[in-house]
Design an enzyme around this catalytic site. Structure first.
Site, PDB file in Angstrom:
ATOM      1  CB  SER A 274      -0.908   0.018   1.226  1.00  0.00           C
ATOM      2  OG  SER A 274      -0.155   0.244   2.408  1.00  0.00           O
ATOM      3  CG  ASP A 275       1.110   5.916  -1.434  1.00  0.00           C
ATOM      4  OD1 ASP A 275       2.130   6.080  -0.736  1.00  0.00           O
ATOM      5  OD2 ASP A 275       0.774   6.710  -2.316  1.00  0.00           O
ATOM      6  CE1 TYR A 276       5.152   4.650   6.034  1.00  0.00           C
ATOM      7  CE2 TYR A 276       4.173   6.707   6.794  1.00  0.00           C
ATOM      8  CZ  TYR A 276       4.997   5.623   7.018  1.00  0.00           C
ATOM      9  OH  TYR A 276       5.655   5.502   8.216  1.00  0.00           O
ATOM     10  N   GLY A 277      -0.221   4.570   4.239  1.00  0.00           N
ATOM     11  CA  GLY A 277      -1.507   4.891   4.841  1.00  0.00           C
ATOM     12  C   GLY A 277      -2.687   4.720   3.914  1.00  0.00           C
TER      13      GLY A 277
END
Length: 905
Positions: A274-277
Site C-alpha cells: 500500500s501507499d503510506y496509509g
C-alpha cells in the site's frame, strides 16, 4: 506444512533430505552455517522453493507481523526483518528521480539528484533509461536500501498535474520503453523495484479521497499498460496501490484490479504494497490481493486485527501464506537475502557526469527563431542571465521524490564557466524567488520591491510574526521580514519534503499545523491609479490599508477575494494582514497555512527587479531567462498554466529591448506561452534538470550537445484547450472524477478533437536537419501466431553538425467499427548521424498499436485490413505515410490474458 505442499515443494523437501543424508555419508558439504540452520538459505534451490520452505516454517503471528509494516525509530519506509528466520529488513527509499535517503547517518543523506522522470522520458532513449537506472540501483544498494519506490507510472492525463514531473509522460508505450530499461537496471543491483501508483492516480487534487472512474478499455489500453509491459519484460518485483478509489472501490481493496487484472490477465508474480496509509481495511484488502501494509501498526488495519480476522474465520491462513510467499519469493528472486545492502561511498563524480549527460539529452528545443542558438562565443561579447533562481544550484520538484544532492551547479555558474573570460556574463533575478506559495490560485503576490517593513527601512518586504496557534496568542514563535506574503505550509514545509528557494527564510515546522500570522509595514507604488488588491487563503484573512478593513476573506475553502482601490504614486500606505487557520474549526482538513497577498496593477507598473533586468538585457548581446514553476506532490495541482510570480511580465519587458532572448524553462509540466512566445527567439524546455543543471544547460545553449529531446507530453496553447477540460473530467464533482475521454488521452485526444496545441507530442528541434525517404512495411508471424510488424526507411543528416533524431512511427485508425485513435505511437528509434551521413533503419512496431481491448471478450483484438502508418519527427510533423495490412488471423492469439496467479506452489 499447512497441508498445501505441491509437487515442486515435495521435490524441494526431498532434495533437502538427500543433501542431509549425503552430508552424513560423505562428510560436510560446502554450505554456510545459515544454510545448515535455515534450509531456505540454500542457494541451490529456486526462489520459489526457498520461499515455500520459509513460509512453512513461520507461525501465523510471524507471517502477519512480516506482512504488516512497522513504524520504528528508523527513518523512511522500513519493514523490519525477522531475525529468527534470517529474513532481512525491507529497507525502502523513495526513488523516482534519485535515492531519497532519510537516515542522517547514511552519507549525510546525500545522493545524486537526477533529472526529473519526465525529463528522462523526453530523451526517448532506452540507453539513457538504462544508465539512469544503473545510477539509482547502485546508489540504493550502497546507501543501505534494497527496495526503491519508483518509477511513477501515472499517466500524465491532464496538463495541471503537480506530480507529472515524476511521470514518464502521456503515452503508455513510451512509458514502457523507458521504464523497462530503468527497472531492469535497478533490479540488476539486487534492489527490488516498486512501481506506483496502481491505479488511476493521475491528480494531486483530492488524491486521498477521489473516485477515479474509467472504462475497462481505457484502463487496459492506457493506464494499466505500463504495468503490463514491466511485468512481461522487466520482471517487476512490486506494485504500490494508491489512495484513490477506482470505479467506486478503494484501490487497495479492489480485487478486480489487484487479482483479476494484475495477477490474472497480466501474470504478476510480485507483491502489492500500500501507499503510506492507503490501506483502509483488514480482510477486504488482503483478500483483494494486497500483500504488505505500510506503515502498519499502530496506525494500520493489519497486525493484531488481521490475526483476529484469521482466528475468527474472516480470512483464511492460506491467504496470509500467499501474501508472505509473494514478498519472500521476490526477496529471494531479486537477491535481497543473498546480497545485503551496504553503506558504501557512492561515486558522486561519476554519477554526476551521468546526470549531466541525461539532463542535456532531456532538454527539448521548442523554438529557435533566426538560429539564435547555439551561442557562439566568437560572435558575442556579453550575456545577461536573468531569473529568480538562476543562481540557485538546485531546482527540483517537491515532495517525496526530492533528494539531497551530492553537489550542485547553478545555471549562472554553468553559463559563466562555459562562456569563458572573453564573454561578460552578468546576473540579476528579475523577480522574487519562486516558492510553494506560487502553487496557490489567484493573482501573483505583490512584489517585495513595493513593500517595506517600516517607512524608513532599507530592506524590502513586510514584518512577519507567526504563532503556532490560530489566534495569535502569546509570543510569536518566529519573526522575520517576509519578502512577499506567499505562504504554503504543512506538507510543503516539512524537512526533506520542500524545495523552497534558499533565498527565502525557512519557517519552523511548528507552523505546519494550526497557526496564525500578522504582516505589517507599508506599500508604496510608483504610479497613481487603480490597483486590485487580493487575499487568497484557506482560513480567514483580513487586509487593512491605513487602518481600514479592505478585505475580509472567510477562507472556509481555498479562494480569492479582491478589492479595487486607488493608490497615489510614491505615497506610503500602512498595510496590516492577519491570517488564521480557523478553517480547521470549520471541519476542514489540516493542510497547513495557505495565504497570499496579491494584486493586479495599473497599466505600466514595472517592478524594480524587472527594471534592473531590462537595463541589463538592453546592454547585453543575448538575454538568457531561466524561468521556473513550483511543482510538488501534496494536496493540490497547479491552478493554471502561467509562469508564476511576475515571470511573464519579466519576459515581456526584457523582450522589448533585446531581440536575442532565450528562455530556459524549468518545470515539470507544460506552461502557457501565448503571452510571450512570439516575442522571444528561442525556448528550451529543461524540465527539472537535477544537480548538474547548470552544466547541462550550458552544454545545450553553446552547442556542445546538440539538443535531441522530444516532448513526452503535449504542450497546449492554454488551459482551456486540452482534451480534459470539463469539471466532471477534472478535478471532478463531489469527489468523483470521470475519465470520459476514454482512450483519447494526450495527443490522441488533441487529434480526435481537432485541438491545435502549442507544441505537439514528440516535438523537438535540433541544430541540424534530417531527411526521411523510402519507407517500407513488413508483417510476419512468429511460431505462436503473434504478428511482427516492421517499418524501415532511410534517414539522412542533411545539416552541418552531428545530431540525433528520434524517428517516430504512429499507427492510424483501425479497420473496425470500434472507435480508435487517429494516431497512436507504435514505435520509435533514436539514431545519431554525422553530417551528410545516411542510414537505413528498421523499427519493430508495437502490435497493440494495431489492436484494441475488447471489454466483452476480455482480450486484445487485432482487426483485419489496412491501417495507415505515419512516420515523422513528431505526432504532427509527419514526413512519410504508408499502410500496413494486418490480419485478425495473425492476431487471434494475441495477448488474450490468462487466469494465472502467484499463489504458493
Amino acid at each position: 506444512m499447512n497441508g498445501i505442499l505441491g509437487e515442486k515443494r515435495k521435490l524441494a523437501v526431498l532434495s533437502l533430505i538427500l543433501t542431509l543424508v549425503l552430508s552424513i555419508v560423505i562428510g560436510p558439504i560446502n554450505t554456510s552455517a545459515a544454510e545448515n540452520t535455515f534450509p531456505w538459505m540454500n542457494k541451490e534451490l529456486s526462489a520459489k522453493e526457498r520461499a515455500n520452505l520459509l513460509v512453512d516454517a513461520m507461525t501465523l503471528e510471524d507471517k502477519v507481523n512480516f506482512i504488516t509494516g512497522n513504524v520504528n525509530n528508523y527513518y523512511g519506509f522500513y519493514n523490519e526483518g525477522v531475525e529468527k528466520y534470517g529474513i532481512p529488513a525491507l529497507t525502502m527509499a523513495d526513488g523516482p528521480v534519485g535515492v531519497r535517503i532519510a537516515n542522517p547517518d547514511v552519507q549525510n543523506k546525500q545522493s545524486t539528484a537526477m533529472p526529473a522522470a519526465i525529463g528522462l522520458a523526453a530523451t526517448w532513449s532506452t540507453e539513457a533509461a538504462k544508465k539512469y537506472g544503473e545510477v539509482l540501483g547502485n546508489e540504493a544498494i550502497n546507501t543501505t536500501h534494497n527496495v526503491l519506490l519508483g518509477p511513477g507510472l501515472d499517466i500524465a492525463r491532464n496538463a495541471f498535474g503537480a506530480r507529472n514531473f515524476e511521470s514518464l509522460g502521456e503515452d503508455p508505450y513510451l512509458q514502457t520503453q523507458i521504464a523497462t530499461n530503468y527497472v531492469k537496471a535497478i533490479q540488476s543491483n539486487n534492489v527490488l523495484v516498486t512501481a506506483k501508483h496502481y491505479l488511476l492516480n493521475n491528480q494531486e487534487k483530492d488524491r486521498f479521497t477521489a473516485d477515479s472512474q474509467a472504462s475497462e478499455r481505457a484502463i487496459n489500453e492506457i493506464y494499466a499498460r505500463p504495468y503490463a509491459d514491466l511485468i512481461k519484460d522487466a520482471d517487476l518485483g512490486s506494485v504500490m496501490c494508491s489512495f484513490n478509489k477506482v470505479n467506486g472501490v478503494s484501490a487497495c481493496d479492489y480485487g478486480d484490479l489487484l487479482t483479476n487484472l494484475l495477477r490474472g490477465n497480466l501474470n504478476f508474480e510480485g507483491f502489492v504494497m500500500s501507499d503510506y496509509g492507503a490501506n483502509v481495511s483488514t480482510s477486504k484488502s488482503i483478500q483483494a490481493g494486497m500483500d504488505l501494509e505500510t506503515p502498519g501498526d499502530p496506525y494500520g488495519y493489519w497486525g493484531k486485527k488481521l490475526i483476529d480476522a484469521v482466528q475468527n474465520g474472516e480470512v483464511s491462513e492460506e491467504t496470509v501464506n500467499q501474501s508472505a510467499y509473494r514478498i519472500l519469493y521476490q526477496m529471494f528472486d531479486k537477491g535481497l537475502f543473498d546480497n545485503p545492502a551496504q553503506n558504501n561511498p557512492i561515486d558522486a563524480k561519476a554519477h554526476g557526469a551521468i546526470a549531466r549527460e541525461i539532463a542535456a539529452e532531456a532538454m527539448v528545443l521548442l523554438q529557435n527563431n533566426n538560429n539564435v542558438l547555439p551561442l557562439n562565443t566568437e560572435k558575442i561579447d556579453s550575456i545577461a542571465v536573468i531569473g529568480p533562481d538562476a543562481d540557485n544550484g538546485f531546482t527540483a520538484g517537491g515532495g517525496s521524490s526530492l533528494v539531497n544532492p551530492t553537489y550542485t551547479v547553478s545555471p549562472l555558474e554553468g553559463i559563466k564557466n562555459r562562456a569563458g573570460d572573453k564573454v561578460k556574463v552578468e546576473y540579476t533575478a528579475g523577480t522574487d524567488p519562486i516558492s510553494a506559495g506560487d502553487i496557490l490560485p489567484g493573482p501573483d503576490a505583490v512584489p517585495s520591491s513595493f513593500l517595506l517593513p517600516t517607512a524608513d527601512s532599507s530592506e524590502h518586504g513586510l514584518k512577519a510574526e507567526y504563532w503556532s496557534n490560530k489566534n495569535m496568542e502569546g509570543n510569536p514563535v518566529f519573526e522575520h521580514t517576509a519578502k512577499q506574503v506567499n505562504l504554503n505550509l504543512g506538507f510543503y514545509n516539512y524537512e526533506g519534503f520542500n524545495a523552497q528557494s534558499p533565498k527565502l527564510d525557512k519557517l519552523p515546522g511548528s507552523l505546519n499545523g494550526m497557526m496564525s500570522a500578522r504582516f505589517t509595514g507599508v506599500i508604496n507604488v510608483p504610479k497613481s491609479g487603480e490597483y486590485t488588491l487580493s487575499t487568497t487563503s484557506y482560513g480567514s484573512s483580513k487586509l487593512y490599508i491605513d487602518g481600514n478593513l479592505i478585505i475580509d476573506n472567510a477562507g472556509t475553502k481555498l479562494g480569492t477575494v479582491e478589492k479595487t482601490v486607488t493608490l497615489e504614486a510614491n505615497k506610503n500606505y500602512d498595510v496590516k494582514i492577519e491570517y488564521k487557520t480557523d478553517y480547521i474549526a470549520n471541519g476542514g482538513n489540516d493542510n497547513g497555512g495557505q495565504m497570499r497577498f496579491g494584486w493586479k496593477t495599473a497599466d505600466g507598473v514595472v517592478d524594480e527587479n524587472i527594471a534592473k533586468a531590462v537595463e541589463l538585457a538592453k546592454k547585453s548581446d543575448v538575454a538568457v531567462i531561466v524561468s521556473k514553476t513550483y511543482d510538488s506532490e501534496g494536496y493540490v495541482d497547479r491552478f493554471d498554466m502561467e509562469l508564476p510570480n511576475n515571470q511573464e511580465q519579466l519576459i515581456s519587458e526584457v523582450s522589448k529591448v533585446n531581440k536575442n532572448v532565450v528562455i530556459v524553462n524549468e518545470s515539470g509540466t507544460a506552461v502557457e506561452m501565448g503571452a510571450w512566445k512570439d516575442d522571444v527567439a528561442s525556448i528550451v524546455q529543461a524540465w527539472y534538470p537535477g544537480q548538474e543543471q547548470g552544466n547541462a544547460i550550458a552544454d545545450v545553449l553553446f552547442g556542445d550537445v546538440n539538443p535531441s529531446g522530444k516532448l513526452p507530453v503535449t504542450f497546449p496553447t492554454d488551459e482551456d484547450s486540452t482534451p480534459v477540460t470539463s469539471e466532471e473530467q477534472y478535478p471532478g464533482i463531489n469527489l468523483v472524477t470521470k475519465y470520459t475521454e476514454g482512450i483519447f488521452v494526450g495527443y490522441r485526444g488533441y487529434e480526435e478533437s481537432g485541438i491545435k496545441p502549442a507544441f505537439s507530442f514528440g516535438h523537438g528541434l535540433s541544430y541540424t536537419k534530417f531527411d526521411y525517404k523510402n519507407v517500407k512495411t513488413k508483417v510476419t508471424s512468429n511460431k505462436s501466431g503473434e504478428p511482427t510488424i516492421e517499418v524501415s526507411l532511410n534517414l539522412k543528416n542533411t545539416g552541418d553538425v552531428t545530431g540525433s533524431e528520434v524517428v517516430q512511427v504512429y499507427s492510424g485508425e483501425l479497420p473496425t467499427n470500434v472507435e480508435t485513435a487517429p494516431k497512436q505511437l507504435a514505435g520509435f528509434k533514436k539514431v545519431e548521424l554525422q553530417p551528410g551521413k545516411q542510414q537505413r533503419i528498421t523499427i519493430q512496431l508495437d502490435a497493440k498499436a494495431f489492436s484494441y481491448y475488447d471489454e466483452e471478450s476480455n482480450e486484445w483484438v487485432m482487426p483485419s485490413g489496412q491501417v495507415p502508418v505515419y512516420v515523422g519527427s513528431s505526432s504532427s510533423d509527419i514526413r512519410l505515410k504508408t499502410t500496413v495490412t494486418v490480419s485478425n488471423e495473425n492476431g487471434k492469439n494475441f495477448n488474450k490474458g490468462t487466469n494465472g496467479n502467484s499463489s504458493k506452489k
